[in-house]
Write a protein that holds these residues in place. Structure first.
Motif, PDB file in Angstrom:
ATOM      1  N   VAL A  47     -17.814   2.964  -9.736  1.00 44.73           N
ATOM      2  CA  VAL A  47     -17.926   2.045  -9.039  1.00 44.73           C
ATOM      3  C   VAL A  47     -16.705   1.183  -9.466  1.00 44.73           C
ATOM      4  O   VAL A  47     -15.829   0.666  -8.803  1.00 44.73           O
ATOM      5  N   ALA A  48     -16.339   1.551 -10.972  1.00 41.24           N
ATOM      6  CA  ALA A  48     -15.110   0.921 -11.462  1.00 41.24           C
ATOM      7  C   ALA A  48     -13.958   1.406 -10.846  1.00 41.24           C
ATOM      8  O   ALA A  48     -12.907   0.515 -10.596  1.00 41.24           O
ATOM      9  N   GLY A  49     -13.816   2.662 -10.729  1.00 39.47           N
ATOM     10  CA  GLY A  49     -12.656   3.145 -10.044  1.00 39.47           C
ATOM     11  C   GLY A  49     -12.488   2.979  -8.726  1.00 39.47           C
ATOM     12  O   GLY A  49     -11.353   2.741  -8.317  1.00 39.47           O
ATOM     13  N   GLU A  50     -13.563   2.824  -8.024  1.00 37.39           N
ATOM     14  CA  GLU A  50     -13.373   2.305  -6.665  1.00 37.39           C
ATOM     15  C   GLU A  50     -13.221   0.941  -6.473  1.00 37.39           C
ATOM     16  O   GLU A  50     -12.182   0.713  -5.504  1.00 37.39           O
ATOM     17  N   LEU A  51     -13.407   0.063  -7.504  1.00 37.99           N
ATOM     18  CA  LEU A  51     -12.904  -1.229  -7.488  1.00 37.99           C
ATOM     19  C   LEU A  51     -11.425  -1.382  -7.870  1.00 37.99           C
ATOM     20  O   LEU A  51     -10.616  -1.977  -7.065  1.00 37.99           O
ATOM     21  N   ASP A  52     -10.956  -0.542  -8.771  1.00 39.72           N
ATOM     22  CA  ASP A  52      -9.674  -0.394  -9.013  1.00 39.72           C
ATOM     23  C   ASP A  52      -8.589   0.122  -7.681  1.00 39.72           C
ATOM     24  O   ASP A  52      -7.797  -0.292  -7.394  1.00 39.72           O
ATOM     25  N   ALA A  53      -9.245   1.058  -7.250  1.00 39.72           N
ATOM     26  CA  ALA A  53      -8.699   1.726  -5.875  1.00 39.72           C
ATOM     27  C   ALA A  53      -8.640   0.712  -4.773  1.00 39.72           C
ATOM     28  O   ALA A  53      -7.616   0.516  -3.956  1.00 39.72           O
ATOM     29  N   ALA A  54      -9.654  -0.084  -4.603  1.00 41.83           N
ATOM     30  CA  ALA A  54      -9.669  -1.249  -3.678  1.00 41.83           C
ATOM     31  C   ALA A  54      -8.521  -2.159  -3.841  1.00 41.83           C
ATOM     32  O   ALA A  54      -7.902  -2.753  -2.878  1.00 41.83           O
ATOM     33  N   ARG A  55      -8.394  -2.536  -5.109  1.00 39.16           N
ATOM     34  CA  ARG A  55      -7.555  -3.593  -5.628  1.00 39.16           C
ATOM     35  C   ARG A  55      -5.903  -3.055  -5.344  1.00 39.16           C
ATOM     36  O   ARG A  55      -5.332  -3.905  -4.771  1.00 39.16           O
ATOM     37  N   ASP A  56      -5.728  -1.932  -5.569  1.00 35.49           N
ATOM     38  CA  ASP A  56      -4.485  -1.237  -5.030  1.00 35.49           C
ATOM     39  C   ASP A  56      -4.373  -1.228  -3.682  1.00 35.49           C
ATOM     40  O   ASP A  56      -3.004  -1.673  -3.258  1.00 35.49           O
ATOM     41  N   ASP A  57      -5.237  -0.996  -2.791  1.00 36.33           N
ATOM     42  CA  ASP A  57      -5.055  -1.087  -1.483  1.00 36.33           C
ATOM     43  C   ASP A  57      -4.897  -2.445  -0.705  1.00 36.33           C
ATOM     44  O   ASP A  57      -3.975  -2.543  -0.232  1.00 36.33           O
ATOM     45  N   LEU A  58      -5.719  -3.544  -1.709  1.00 38.10           N
ATOM     46  CA  LEU A  58      -5.325  -4.650  -1.012  1.00 38.10           C
ATOM     47  C   LEU A  58      -3.922  -5.197  -1.409  1.00 38.10           C
ATOM     48  O   LEU A  58      -3.149  -5.758  -0.637  1.00 38.10           O
ATOM     49  N   ASP A  68      -5.242  -6.356   8.114  1.00 37.12           N
ATOM     50  CA  ASP A  68      -6.570  -5.801   8.438  1.00 37.12           C
ATOM     51  C   ASP A  68      -7.495  -5.324   7.149  1.00 37.12           C
ATOM     52  O   ASP A  68      -8.717  -5.401   7.081  1.00 37.12           O
ATOM     53  N   THR A  69      -6.567  -5.187   6.193  1.00 37.76           N
ATOM     54  CA  THR A  69      -7.200  -4.383   5.042  1.00 37.76           C
ATOM     55  C   THR A  69      -8.180  -5.319   4.040  1.00 37.76           C
ATOM     56  O   THR A  69      -9.281  -4.941   3.761  1.00 37.76           O
ATOM     57  N   GLU A  70      -7.746  -6.618   3.954  1.00 35.92           N
ATOM     58  CA  GLU A  70      -8.626  -7.269   3.381  1.00 35.92           C
ATOM     59  C   GLU A  70     -10.086  -7.663   3.986  1.00 35.92           C
ATOM     60  O   GLU A  70     -10.768  -7.679   3.389  1.00 35.92           O
ATOM     61  N   ALA A  71     -10.176  -7.681   5.376  1.00 36.92           N
ATOM     62  CA  ALA A  71     -11.317  -7.727   6.225  1.00 36.92           C
ATOM     63  C   ALA A  71     -12.197  -6.568   5.785  1.00 36.92           C
ATOM     64  O   ALA A  71     -13.298  -6.497   5.694  1.00 36.92           O
ATOM     65  N   GLU A  72     -11.397  -5.305   6.086  1.00 39.89           N
ATOM     66  CA  GLU A  72     -12.003  -4.088   5.895  1.00 39.89           C
ATOM     67  C   GLU A  72     -12.709  -3.765   4.390  1.00 39.89           C
ATOM     68  O   GLU A  72     -13.802  -3.568   4.225  1.00 39.89           O
ATOM     69  N   LEU A  73     -11.881  -4.118   3.233  1.00 42.43           N
ATOM     70  CA  LEU A  73     -12.571  -4.171   1.949  1.00 42.43           C
ATOM     71  C   LEU A  73     -13.633  -5.157   1.640  1.00 42.43           C
ATOM     72  O   LEU A  73     -14.555  -4.882   0.961  1.00 42.43           O
TER      73      LEU A  73
END
Length: 139
Positions: A47-58, A68-73
């Protein structure tokens, strides 16, 4: 799962994504990961890694103008938290505490705090709802 738990998951997902691009990110990340460490420790590091990846994507999406990415995340993290709450309902109280600690870091709390609109209409009834100003002209 009741509507209160679903609302809590929506609030948590929205809060996390809102804080991903700001200065409160580390506190938000640690707060959410701590729940997984406590209630599903085998998933905490993932989950920690997924949060970091989500932040990078955002952050990448914001730089490129992708709206669109913010709504998807947000939807993705709402679902993840909802699944955690479904599996471990006792997480709810601790999650509320984490969200209360993060609340002051959210932008413009006055505009969005406490607004909840519901409507049931039947027949030829009409409903007009707004979180703020609304102007209706009917003829």
């Amino acid at each position: 799962m009741g509507p209160e738990i679903a609302d809590l998951a929506r609030t948590a997902g929205t809060t996390m994504v809102t804080l991903m691009a700001g200065q409160a990110w580390e506190a938000a990340r640690e707060g959410l990961v701590s729940l997984w460490r406590r209630f599903q420790p085998e998933r905490a590091e993932a989950v920690a890694g997924e949060l970091d990846a989500a932040r990078d994507d955002l952050l990448l999406a914001q730089r490129s103008g992708d709206t669109d990415t913010e709504a998807e995340l947000t939807a993705e993290w709402q679902a993840r938290v909802r699944r955690l709450l479904a599996a471990r309902p006792e997480v709810a109280e601790e999650l509320r505490r984490v969200l209360a600690e993060l609340a002051p870091q959210l932008p413009d709390q006055r505009a969005s705090a406490g607004i909840r609109l519901n409507a049931d209409v039947s027949g030829s009834g009409r409903v007009y709802q707004a979180g703020r100003d609304q102007h209706i002209t009917e003829r």
